[in-house]
Design an enzyme around this catalytic site. Structure first.
Site, PDB file in Angstrom:
ATOM      1  N   HIS A 118      -0.744  10.324  -2.941  1.00 39.40           N
ATOM      2  CA  HIS A 118      -2.465  10.001  -2.593  1.00 39.40           C
ATOM      3  C   HIS A 118      -3.371  11.101  -2.473  1.00 39.40           C
ATOM      4  CE1 HIS A 118      -5.366   9.195   0.478  1.00 39.40           C
ATOM      5  NE2 HIS A 118      -5.521   8.149  -0.136  1.00 39.40           N
TER       6      HIS A 118
ATOM      7  N   ASP B 182      -1.080   5.549  -6.433  1.00 42.37           N
ATOM      8  CA  ASP B 182      -2.137   6.444  -6.509  1.00 42.37           C
ATOM      9  C   ASP B 182      -1.670   7.185  -7.684  1.00 42.37           C
ATOM     10  OD1 ASP B 182      -2.602   5.921  -3.130  1.00 42.37           O
ATOM     11  OD2 ASP B 182      -4.134   4.971  -4.601  1.00 42.37           O
TER      12      ASP B 182
ATOM     13  N   GLN C 111      -7.328   0.082 -10.700  1.00 38.89           N
ATOM     14  CA  GLN C 111      -8.303   0.174  -9.586  1.00 38.89           C
ATOM     15  C   GLN C 111      -8.927   1.557  -9.467  1.00 38.89           C
ATOM     16  OE1 GLN C 111      -6.847   0.458  -5.513  1.00 38.89           O
ATOM     17  NE2 GLN C 111      -4.760   0.579  -6.160  1.00 38.89           N
TER      18      GLN C 111
ATOM     19  N   LYS D 269      -6.772   8.288  -9.443  1.00 34.71           N
ATOM     20  CA  LYS D 269      -7.382   8.954  -8.298  1.00 34.71           C
ATOM     21  C   LYS D 269      -8.292  10.198  -8.702  1.00 34.71           C
ATOM     22  CE  LYS D 269      -6.445   7.733  -3.855  1.00 34.71           C
ATOM     23  NZ  LYS D 269      -7.646   7.409  -3.135  1.00 34.71           N
TER      24      LYS D 269
ATOM     25  N   ASP E 107       0.339  -1.769   4.864  1.00 35.09           N
ATOM     26  CA  ASP E 107       1.780  -0.895   4.786  1.00 35.09           C
ATOM     27  C   ASP E 107       2.811  -1.655   5.384  1.00 35.09           C
ATOM     28  OD1 ASP E 107      -0.209   1.811   6.019  1.00 35.09           O
ATOM     29  OD2 ASP E 107      -0.101   1.290   4.046  1.00 35.09           O
TER      30      ASP E 107
ATOM     31  N   GLU F 124      -3.858   3.058  -8.966  1.00 34.08           N
ATOM     32  CA  GLU F 124      -5.434   3.680  -8.784  1.00 34.08           C
ATOM     33  C   GLU F 124      -5.418   4.967  -9.197  1.00 34.08           C
ATOM     34  OE1 GLU F 124      -6.405   4.410  -4.626  1.00 34.08           O
ATOM     35  OE2 GLU F 124      -8.423   5.403  -5.135  1.00 34.08           O
TER      36      GLU F 124
ATOM     37  N   HIS G  74       0.802  -1.184   0.003  1.00 31.96           N
ATOM     38  CA  HIS G  74      -0.147   0.056  -0.072  1.00 31.96           C
ATOM     39  C   HIS G  74       0.800   1.388  -0.030  1.00 31.96           C
ATOM     40  CE1 HIS G  74      -2.813   2.778   2.002  1.00 31.96           C
ATOM     41  NE2 HIS G  74      -3.424   2.617   0.900  1.00 31.96           N
ATOM     42  N   ARG G  75       0.835   2.067  -1.090  1.00 33.56           N
ATOM     43  CA  ARG G  75       1.677   3.031  -1.254  1.00 33.56           C
ATOM     44  C   ARG G  75       3.050   2.769  -1.271  1.00 33.56           C
ATOM     45  NH1 ARG G  75      -1.697   7.102   2.650  1.00 33.56           N
ATOM     46  NH2 ARG G  75      -3.834   6.472   1.977  1.00 33.56           N
TER      47      ARG G  75
ATOM     48  N   GLU H 123       1.282  -0.599  -4.915  1.00 37.88           N
ATOM     49  CA  GLU H 123       0.005   0.002  -5.048  1.00 37.88           C
ATOM     50  C   GLU H 123       0.345   1.609  -5.497  1.00 37.88           C
ATOM     51  OE1 GLU H 123      -1.744   2.291  -2.365  1.00 37.88           O
ATOM     52  OE2 GLU H 123      -3.823   2.341  -3.608  1.00 37.88           O
TER      53      GLU H 123
END
Ligand code: G3P
Ligand code: MG
Length: 263
Positions: free
Chosen positions: A57, A44, A159, A126, A252, A124, A15-16, A42
């Site tokens: 993000h 964003d 996503q 965003k 994370d 993603e 995640h990130r 991941e």
């Protein structure tokens, strides 16, 4: 769909990047995530004033850089002067430093340039409705770096909370597996109609893990959809979610995923 082995494999999504250990959405964080065994990075995506895709993000700069205001108010050149590392902790000195590969705001191109086909990307879009042609730019880069080929050996999952954005991706490149993010809070339920609709264009659902009850998981899995809860940062919760049917997890802290789930 995911390639055969992936659909059986439990996906560990950094995640990130490895954002529990390094400043999120920096090359540093992504590098660490690959070293810790994440299956996917991941990322964003936001867009600069001059239309470049960058990994970030928030829509504003204050939390993760020394900048002020909205990402989309600045050009790429201006954003890349910012320090995106030292906010995290003193271990990450201001901006680029010889011991680090990159503590500024990376463009998606820089990420693909560095990691190429050596990793998988869980990207993603965003707030895509705010940006012009985000999906087209994203897919152009995916194509340029040959991350999707028709042998269904895809390095990319896309996503979004925006169904429109996913449908725009699907229109241009139907081979890319899509994950519909759904915004539910605690113990929400998802209608069977919504699941059936998502199944038409996506391979799965990404959801706040606090919403994932046994019945939620059962509904999603019975529809043959992947279930990727976010963002889970305790081993017990990861194990509980696997028990009820999660087929991947955003975390994370990649190292807390039990080793039997790391292929
Ligand atoms: O993209 C999955 C998850 O990251 C969605 O929440 O706010 O962390 O992007 P957020
Ligand atoms: Mg995200």
């Amino acid at each position: 769909t995911l390639t055969q082995n992936e659909s059986q494999q439990f996906l560990i999504i950094g995640h990130r990047g490895a954002s529990g250990y390094a400043p999120e959405h920096t090359l540093e964080s992504y590098q660490l995530a690959t070293e810790m065994g994440a299956d996917y990075l991941e990322i964003d995506l936001q867009q600069t004033k001059d239309g470049e895709l960058i990994a970030m993000h928030d829509e504003s700069l204050e939390r993760t850089t020394n900048g002020k205001g909205l990402v989309k108010s600045y050009t790429l050149k201006e954003l890349q002067q910012l320090d995106a590392g030292s906010w995290f902790n003193e271990k990450f000195p201001n901006k680029a430093h010889e011991n680090y590969i990159g503590l500024t705001v990376p463009t998606l191109r820089e990420v693909f340039e560095r990691f190429g086909t050596s990793v998988n990307y869980y990207i993603e879009t965003k707030s895509p409705d705010d940006y012009k042609h985000m999906e087209q730019k994203l897919l152009k880069l995916v194509d340029e770096y040959q991350l999707v080929d028709n042998t269904s050996n895809n390095k990319v999952i896309i996503q979004s909370f925006s169904q429109k954005s996913l449908e725009a991706v699907h229109e241009i490149c139907p081979d890319i597996p899509l994950i519909q993010l759904v915004q539910y809070n605690e113990n929400a339920i998802i209608s069977q109609e919504r699941i059936t609709e998502i199944k038409k264009y996506a391979i799965g659902i990404g959801v706040n893990y606090k919403s994932v009850t046994e019945s939620f998981a059962q509904q999603v899995r019975q529809a043959g959809l992947e279930l990727h809860p976010y963002t889970v940062n305790s081993e017990d919760e990861i194990l509980d979610l696997i028990d009820i049917g999660a087929t991947g997890i955003f975390t994370d802290y990649i190292d807390i995923v039990p080793s039997e789930y790391k292929l």
